[in-house]
Scaffold this motif. Structure first.
Motif, PDB file in Angstrom:
ATOM      1  N   ASP A 147      -0.073 -11.479  -6.052  1.00 23.24           N
ATOM      2  CA  ASP A 147       0.983 -10.509  -5.760  1.00 23.24           C
ATOM      3  C   ASP A 147       0.612  -9.087  -6.177  1.00 23.24           C
ATOM      4  O   ASP A 147       1.412  -8.163  -6.021  1.00 23.24           O
ATOM      5  N   PHE A 148      -0.573  -8.918  -6.711  1.00 19.88           N
ATOM      6  CA  PHE A 148      -1.026  -7.591  -7.132  1.00 19.88           C
ATOM      7  C   PHE A 148      -1.293  -6.740  -5.890  1.00 19.88           C
ATOM      8  O   PHE A 148      -1.967  -7.174  -4.967  1.00 19.88           O
ATOM      9  N   THR A 149      -0.714  -5.554  -5.847  1.00 16.80           N
ATOM     10  CA  THR A 149      -1.001  -4.660  -4.725  1.00 16.80           C
ATOM     11  C   THR A 149      -1.488  -3.328  -5.279  1.00 16.80           C
ATOM     12  O   THR A 149      -1.023  -2.857  -6.311  1.00 16.80           O
ATOM     13  N   MET A 150      -2.429  -2.722  -4.586  1.00 15.38           N
ATOM     14  CA  MET A 150      -2.967  -1.435  -5.017  1.00 15.38           C
ATOM     15  C   MET A 150      -3.631  -0.782  -3.810  1.00 15.38           C
ATOM     16  O   MET A 150      -4.184  -1.461  -2.949  1.00 15.38           O
ATOM     17  N   SER A 151      -3.542   0.502  -3.746  1.00 19.08           N
ATOM     18  CA  SER A 151      -4.203   1.258  -2.692  1.00 19.08           C
ATOM     19  C   SER A 151      -4.346   2.674  -3.199  1.00 19.08           C
ATOM     20  O   SER A 151      -3.798   3.023  -4.243  1.00 19.08           O
ATOM     21  N   LYS A 152      -5.035   3.522  -2.474  1.00 15.28           N
ATOM     22  CA  LYS A 152      -5.164   4.902  -2.953  1.00 15.28           C
ATOM     23  C   LYS A 152      -3.814   5.620  -2.925  1.00 15.28           C
ATOM     24  O   LYS A 152      -3.550   6.486  -3.740  1.00 15.28           O
ATOM     25  N   PHE A 153      -2.938   5.223  -2.008  1.00 18.50           N
ATOM     26  CA  PHE A 153      -1.594   5.812  -1.988  1.00 18.50           C
ATOM     27  C   PHE A 153      -0.810   5.370  -3.219  1.00 18.50           C
ATOM     28  O   PHE A 153      -0.158   6.157  -3.878  1.00 18.50           O
ATOM     29  N   LYS A 154      -0.918   4.068  -3.494  1.00 12.48           N
ATOM     30  CA  LYS A 154      -0.116   3.517  -4.581  1.00 12.48           C
ATOM     31  C   LYS A 154      -0.593   4.052  -5.923  1.00 12.48           C
ATOM     32  O   LYS A 154       0.224   4.361  -6.791  1.00 12.48           O
ATOM     33  N   ILE A 155      -1.913   4.190  -6.098  1.00 11.46           N
ATOM     34  CA  ILE A 155      -2.401   4.665  -7.383  1.00 11.46           C
ATOM     35  C   ILE A 155      -1.965   6.111  -7.594  1.00 11.46           C
ATOM     36  O   ILE A 155      -1.590   6.513  -8.688  1.00 11.46           O
ATOM     37  N   SER A 156      -1.971   6.866  -6.513  1.00 12.83           N
ATOM     38  CA  SER A 156      -1.518   8.255  -6.605  1.00 12.83           C
ATOM     39  C   SER A 156      -0.049   8.292  -7.020  1.00 12.83           C
ATOM     40  O   SER A 156       0.362   9.050  -7.901  1.00 12.83           O
ATOM     41  N   TYR A 157       0.736   7.447  -6.408  1.00 13.39           N
ATOM     42  CA  TYR A 157       2.163   7.369  -6.727  1.00 13.39           C
ATOM     43  C   TYR A 157       2.383   6.940  -8.171  1.00 13.39           C
ATOM     44  O   TYR A 157       3.169   7.538  -8.904  1.00 13.39           O
ATOM     45  N   LEU A 158       1.658   5.895  -8.577  1.00 15.92           N
ATOM     46  CA  LEU A 158       1.845   5.367  -9.939  1.00 15.92           C
ATOM     47  C   LEU A 158       1.494   6.409 -10.983  1.00 15.92           C
ATOM     48  O   LEU A 158       2.181   6.587 -11.971  1.00 15.92           O
ATOM     49  N   ILE A 159       0.391   7.130 -10.744  1.00 10.85           N
ATOM     50  CA  ILE A 159      -0.071   8.066 -11.762  1.00 10.85           C
ATOM     51  C   ILE A 159       0.833   9.295 -11.817  1.00 10.85           C
ATOM     52  O   ILE A 159       1.226   9.734 -12.896  1.00 10.85           O
ATOM     53  N   PHE A 160       1.193   9.810 -10.669  1.00 13.54           N
ATOM     54  CA  PHE A 160       1.971  11.068 -10.694  1.00 13.54           C
ATOM     55  C   PHE A 160       3.461  10.826 -10.939  1.00 13.54           C
ATOM     56  O   PHE A 160       4.097  11.600 -11.647  1.00 13.54           O
ATOM     57  N   ASP A 161       3.999   9.751 -10.358  1.00 13.24           N
ATOM     58  CA  ASP A 161       5.445   9.517 -10.515  1.00 13.24           C
ATOM     59  C   ASP A 161       5.755   8.470 -11.564  1.00 13.24           C
ATOM     60  O   ASP A 161       6.866   8.391 -12.059  1.00 13.24           O
ATOM     61  N   GLY A 162       4.778   7.623 -11.878  1.00 13.38           N
ATOM     62  CA  GLY A 162       5.030   6.550 -12.824  1.00 13.38           C
ATOM     63  C   GLY A 162       4.718   6.935 -14.245  1.00 13.38           C
ATOM     64  O   GLY A 162       5.559   6.877 -15.123  1.00 13.38           O
ATOM     65  N   ILE A 163       3.473   7.374 -14.491  1.00  8.18           N
ATOM     66  CA  ILE A 163       3.080   7.656 -15.868  1.00  8.18           C
ATOM     67  C   ILE A 163       2.843   9.127 -16.114  1.00  8.18           C
ATOM     68  O   ILE A 163       2.624   9.533 -17.250  1.00  8.18           O
ATOM     69  N   ASP A 190       0.818  -1.212   0.000  1.00  8.39           N
ATOM     70  CA  ASP A 190       0.000   0.000   0.000  1.00  8.39           C
ATOM     71  C   ASP A 190       0.852   1.262   0.000  1.00  8.39           C
ATOM     72  O   ASP A 190       0.394   2.331  -0.360  1.00  8.39           O
ATOM     73  N   TRP A 191       2.084   1.124   0.449  1.00  9.36           N
ATOM     74  CA  TRP A 191       2.912   2.333   0.581  1.00  9.36           C
ATOM     75  C   TRP A 191       4.340   2.144   0.080  1.00  9.36           C
ATOM     76  O   TRP A 191       5.142   3.070   0.118  1.00  9.36           O
ATOM     77  N   GLY A 237     -10.930   8.415 -14.903  1.00 12.19           N
ATOM     78  CA  GLY A 237     -11.207   9.343 -13.814  1.00 12.19           C
ATOM     79  C   GLY A 237     -11.854   8.693 -12.611  1.00 12.19           C
ATOM     80  O   GLY A 237     -12.593   9.329 -11.866  1.00 12.19           O
ATOM     81  N   MET A 238     -11.575   7.402 -12.414  1.00 10.39           N
ATOM     82  CA  MET A 238     -12.095   6.735 -11.213  1.00 10.39           C
ATOM     83  C   MET A 238     -11.462   7.333  -9.960  1.00 10.39           C
ATOM     84  O   MET A 238     -10.374   7.887 -10.023  1.00 10.39           O
ATOM     85  N   SER A 239     -12.150   7.173  -8.841  1.00 14.36           N
ATOM     86  CA  SER A 239     -11.591   7.723  -7.612  1.00 14.36           C
ATOM     87  C   SER A 239     -10.450   6.844  -7.111  1.00 14.36           C
ATOM     88  O   SER A 239     -10.449   5.627  -7.305  1.00 14.36           O
ATOM     89  N   TYR A 240      -9.463   7.488  -6.491  1.00 11.55           N
ATOM     90  CA  TYR A 240      -8.352   6.733  -5.916  1.00 11.55           C
ATOM     91  C   TYR A 240      -8.852   5.805  -4.814  1.00 11.55           C
ATOM     92  O   TYR A 240      -8.340   4.713  -4.634  1.00 11.55           O
ATOM     93  N   THR A 241      -9.830   6.288  -4.083  1.00 13.96           N
ATOM     94  CA  THR A 241     -10.325   5.500  -2.951  1.00 13.96           C
ATOM     95  C   THR A 241     -10.861   4.149  -3.419  1.00 13.96           C
ATOM     96  O   THR A 241     -10.809   3.175  -2.688  1.00 13.96           O
ATOM     97  N   SER A 242     -11.349   4.101  -4.656  1.00 13.21           N
ATOM     98  CA  SER A 242     -11.895   2.837  -5.152  1.00 13.21           C
ATOM     99  C   SER A 242     -10.822   1.774  -5.284  1.00 13.21           C
ATOM    100  O   SER A 242     -11.124   0.605  -5.458  1.00 13.21           O
ATOM    101  N   CYS A 243      -9.543   2.182  -5.208  1.00 14.97           N
ATOM    102  CA  CYS A 243      -8.463   1.201  -5.342  1.00 14.97           C
ATOM    103  C   CYS A 243      -8.179   0.463  -4.040  1.00 14.97           C
ATOM    104  O   CYS A 243      -7.530  -0.579  -4.050  1.00 14.97           O
ATOM    105  N   ASP A 244      -8.651   1.000  -2.939  1.00 16.58           N
ATOM    106  CA  ASP A 244      -8.486   0.285  -1.677  1.00 16.58           C
ATOM    107  C   ASP A 244      -9.344  -0.977  -1.717  1.00 16.58           C
ATOM    108  O   ASP A 244     -10.496  -0.935  -2.125  1.00 16.58           O
ATOM    109  N   GLY A 245      -8.774  -2.053  -1.308  1.00 17.79           N
ATOM    110  CA  GLY A 245      -9.531  -3.304  -1.298  1.00 17.79           C
ATOM    111  C   GLY A 245      -9.526  -4.034  -2.626  1.00 17.79           C
ATOM    112  O   GLY A 245     -10.027  -5.143  -2.731  1.00 17.79           O
TER     113      GLY A 245
END
Ligand SMILES: [Zn+2]
Length: 170
Positions: A151-167, A25-26, A127-135
Motif C-alpha cells: 500500500d506504499f505509494t510515492m512519486s515525485k509529485f507526492k514527495i514534493s507534496y509531503l515535504i512542502f505541505d507535510g513536514i 501519485d497525485w 537531498g535525493m532527487s524527487y525523480t528518484s521516487c518514481d518507481g
C-alpha cells in the motif's frame, strides 16, 4: 444515497487512473475531511461522498488535472536543499512530554503513512532527487513484500507534496 457516505479508502491509492498513473501519485486523503480525497497536483479537494473511487478517477480524467500533471512533469524537481536543524524533530506537537508513552502496534494505515513520512524525511535530509521516487513503490514491493509495501505509494509529485505541505514550514 444507499449506504450513506463512503469514507476515503487508502486501498484506492494503488489503483491506476485512466492516465496510467497510480492514484497515490497525485492523491491523498483530504486531511480535513475523511469523506474527501485531495489532489495535491491540482491542490483540489475531491468529494467522495458518493461512489468515491469513481469520483477520484473521474477527477483524473479532467482536462485541468491532466494539464497540471503535464506541467509538473516538465518542472525541474531536482534537489531539496534543506538546512538541517537539530531541534526540528523534537519540537513538533509538544505538550505531551513527560507523559507515559505506551507503545501500541500501529494500525495498518498508520504504518503505511509512517513509511511514507520516513521516506520523505530521508529524501529531505539527504537531498535525493524527487525523480528518484518514481518507481519506488514497485521496487519496495519487490524488495520487501508485505502489506505495508503493497500500500506504499510515492512519486515525485507526492514527495514534493509531503515535504512542502507535510513536514515543511507552514
Ligand atoms: Zn488533480
Amino acid at each position: 444515497m444507499p449506504g450513506g457516505k463512503t469514507k476515503f479508502n487508502r486501498s484506492w491509492l494503488v489503483k491506476l487512473d485512466n492516465n496510467g498513473n497510480s492514484i497515490g501519485d497525485w492523491c491523498v486523503q483530504d486531511s480535513s475531511n475523511e469523506f474527501a480525497a485531495y489532489c495535491f497536483v491540482c491542490s483540489k479537494s475531491i468529494s467522495c461522498a458518493n461512489n468515491c473511487l469513481y469520483q477520484v478517477i473521474n477527477h483524473a480524467d479532467g482536462a485541468k488535472h491532466k494539464q497540471c500533471i503535464k506541467e509538473k512533469k516538465t518542472q525541474k524537481l531536482l534537489f531539496v536543499a534543506k538546512p538541517t536543524s537539530s531541534t526540528s524533530t523534537s519540537t513538533q506537537g509538544g505538550g505531551d512530554v513527560g507523559k507515559s508513552v505506551y507503545l501500541q502496534p500501529l494500525a495498518h494505515t498508520e504504518q503505511v503513512a509512517k513509511a511514507e513520512a520516513l521516506w520523505a524525511l530521508n529524501v529531505a535530509a539527504t537531498g535525493m532527487s524527487y525523480t528518484s521516487c518514481d518507481g519506488l513503490p514497485v521496487l519496495f514491493r519487490a524488495m520487501f513484500p508485505g502489506q505495508v509495501s503493497a500500500d506504499f505509494t510515492m512519486s515525485k509529485f507526492k514527495i514534493s507534496y509531503l515535504i512542502f505541505d507535510g513536514i515543511g514550514p507552514s
